[in-house]
Scaffold this active site. Sequence first.
Site, PDB file in Angstrom:
ATOM      1  N   GLU A 103     -23.331  -8.454  28.204  1.00 47.29           N
ATOM      2  CA  GLU A 103     -23.600  -7.907  26.873  1.00 47.29           C
ATOM      3  C   GLU A 103     -22.856  -6.574  26.806  1.00 47.29           C
ATOM      4  O   GLU A 103     -23.386  -5.532  27.171  1.00 47.29           O
ATOM      5  CB  GLU A 103     -25.103  -7.695  26.637  1.00 47.29           C
ATOM      6  CG  GLU A 103     -25.395  -7.292  25.199  1.00 47.29           C
ATOM      7  CD  GLU A 103     -26.556  -6.329  25.039  1.00 47.29           C
ATOM      8  OE1 GLU A 103     -27.031  -6.161  23.909  1.00 47.29           O
ATOM      9  OE2 GLU A 103     -26.974  -5.708  26.044  1.00 47.29           O
ATOM     10  N   ASP A 163     -27.653  -7.236  30.799  1.00 50.22           N
ATOM     11  CA  ASP A 163     -28.014  -6.422  29.647  1.00 50.22           C
ATOM     12  C   ASP A 163     -27.370  -5.038  29.709  1.00 50.22           C
ATOM     13  O   ASP A 163     -27.206  -4.453  30.780  1.00 50.22           O
ATOM     14  CB  ASP A 163     -29.544  -6.284  29.616  1.00 50.22           C
ATOM     15  CG  ASP A 163     -30.033  -5.485  28.429  1.00 50.22           C
ATOM     16  OD1 ASP A 163     -29.849  -5.945  27.301  1.00 50.22           O
ATOM     17  OD2 ASP A 163     -30.603  -4.398  28.640  1.00 50.22           O
TER      18      ASP A 163
END
Length: 872
Positions: A594, A541
């Site tokens: 990401e 993330d």
Amino acid sequence: MTPRPTSSGSHPEQPAEQRRTDPPAPARKKAAVKKASAKKAPAKKTAAATKATATKATATKAAAEKATVKKAAKKAAKQAAGKGTGKAAGKKAPAGGKAAGKGAARKKAEAGQAAPAPLPVPGATTAPRPVSPPVPPELEMEIAVSPAVDAGDRERLLDGTHHAPHSVLGAHPMPGGVVFRAFRPYALAVTVVSGGLTVELHDDGQGFFSGLLPLREVPAYRLLVTYEGAVQETEDAYRFLPALGELDLHLIGEGRHEELWTVLGAHPMIHQGVAGTRFSVWAPNARGVRVAGSFNFWDGTGFPMRSLGGTGVWELFVPGIGEGELYKFEITRPDGSKTLRADPLARRTEVPPATSSIVTSSAYEWDDAQWLEHRAEVPAHRAPFSVYEVHLPSWRPGLTYRQLAEQLPAYVKDLGFTHVELMPVAEHPFGGSWGYQVTGFYAPTARLGTPDDFRYLVDTLHRAGIGVLMDWVPAHFPRDEWALAEFDGRPLYEHEDPLRAAHPDWGTLEFDFGRREVRNFLVANALYWCEEFHIDGLRVDAVASMLYLDYSREPGQWTPNEHGGRENLDAVAFLQEMNATLYRRVPGVVTIAEESTAWDGVTRATHHKGPSGFGGLGFGLKWNMGWMHDSLAYMSHEPVHRRYHHGEMTFSMVYAYSENYVLPISHDEVVHGKGSLVKKMPGDWWQQRAGLRAYLAFMWAHPGKQLLFMGQEFAQGAEWSEAHGPDWWLLDPHYGAEADHRGVRDLVRDLNTVYGHTPALWQGDTEPSGFRWVTADAAEDNVFAFLRYDAAGSPLLAVSHFAPVVRHDYRIGVPDDVPAWHEALNTDTGRYGGSDVTHPDPVKPDPQGWHGHPASIRLTLPPLATVWLRPA
């Protein structure tokens, strides 16, 4: 990256220093001196008498060696009782140390310091309090050294600032025998038991007990601890050697311990033949660390840990306690204040909002050997890879890990997805953060069950043939005062520069990637999930927020790197180390970034440098955020206006092979006012569903892997909410529009089925030779057509028509080596909810060249639909 609200949490335990009934340090000193003075008596032995006693002891040496252990015990008892806390050689306090101890207890009570209820001792068993028999005078000998804890050590132990409690407490050889010292707050008496030896130690006050036994070496022994109304037998935690090896400490110091979770934290074990739990924690700035938990009424006073050299690691083996015990670390900060902290490497936690760590070990037996054996046969970027993103707590609200294992694998398998991606499962205090503000990096959230319950879910998914990806959050952590923030009183896991530490968007703290121990904590954490829980891949993330020093920061709020650039070189090194280590140790694993910028080489090997001079970050795949934003922007326009935005659907092919991509329609796109996927489509309800179906088929045919968030597979109309999850009632047969939603889900199932059986759709995702435009400029018609090829050159033709009209005899260029084309999938099929404009018969090409191809076919293009054709 979703904006995440600041986490919140609370701990029910009160810090030990707020519960102690002892007086402050000066008062304790005064009381100790007064008590010692009260016990002392004038010396009665003359020098001659002393010499005579020594001569007598020498003459009877042979007899003493033959004396029984019980006689030695009697002698030691008298010596301990006679010595008291005096330090002058040859001086003796009045006999009857036991009575003196009781007298001190009475004095405490009179001073308003009432003795608390008995404190349970880990692993203790109740036994009658022993009574020491009188010591025969022939075993008396001179004691030259006081066995009592000296004033400095006593003060540090009471204040929780002692670095080496094992050097003071426990049993130690010294002139005259072996000294035994115990620190048992609230105890009335402590007795040493070793075989037939039973000796009561002298009460030195403030919870300290000591005695000198005339033994040649330290024996195996236990302690009998007497509290008000109870006597408990237990092992002495301070008789054990460190349970961490030199190699472990060396690797920790180097920041290279790849199995850090096996040495830090709480581990039930057998140590020196005794069952108990080893506690260890990294806190280099602490003045002292103690263990507090359910086994000591959250008062860590009597459980100080020892510092292991310069590693910053503190350790204590506590005998007699095991799984299920709650605990935290009571840390004395550099300024002398205290803080009660959850274990950073706790492998199990309480259910939030409770915040304690729990002692645990795994007994799970895996049954996914066949899955793991074949997992590495084909790299992820060359294999079918269709992902269903799930928020476990809300997929079916109220279900545990084991209950989810009964439903989730069957549902995902029926829809044909190859993988599930779990939004963060690591423990987090605030459910509204969806797991992106982690406090327990090594613990699956206790909301849904135990760590072994989570293992069972992963195992069940594997046995169903479904891979398990997990969102992993190494970029930042919340500021909760019981967690990582200023863990030992100073910035430790976060950067020491406040501007570097504070995340500008989420109210959290960023990890200090330049500190080797912090990198070790995170790299080992990635390995932990993949090795201990058999996770097949990590979606990392917020990578962009890690890579740039100026991420969401204004000029003056950040400092350039050593080369004057804005790249966070420490974060780059960390990501490279993490990926290289994970791929080296875990066959078949995949990491997914990401990353929302154009950083060069996200999925390039770490040892291959690019134009920027950096080696690749080493990820296996990268989320294609550009494709997601552009394609959704195109679909949000009314069809009549789409001609002006045609390039938003074609631009992705300009950079499609710069990285290995995943096409993500994730939770981020269906929250915070963005609306659900079907609601992004313009028009009436029929047009919205038709547009959604056409878009999904375009997405599945586009180069790259697919990811779809839960609820979007059946055209949920409402935004997702973690409070109630997907609107499953839309699929209830009694609901009037159930067929509309079920039709979209049937399409998703067929997309995955055809996809999985058509190598042209996934085998060449990262190879330019796997794709060729047929028409990329039919903006007036809202048409896109392209060919996909497998490794053998077999094609699939995908035609998307994003206008709400039927186009008859629409000519599409095709290769001339395919004698006929068969419709493999049509999103306008009636059972999906479409108008049923289909091509049931094979379509034969004409020799007329078109769109730069030597042949062509004529199709009737359904409204708002995508059609796939492959060789008949």
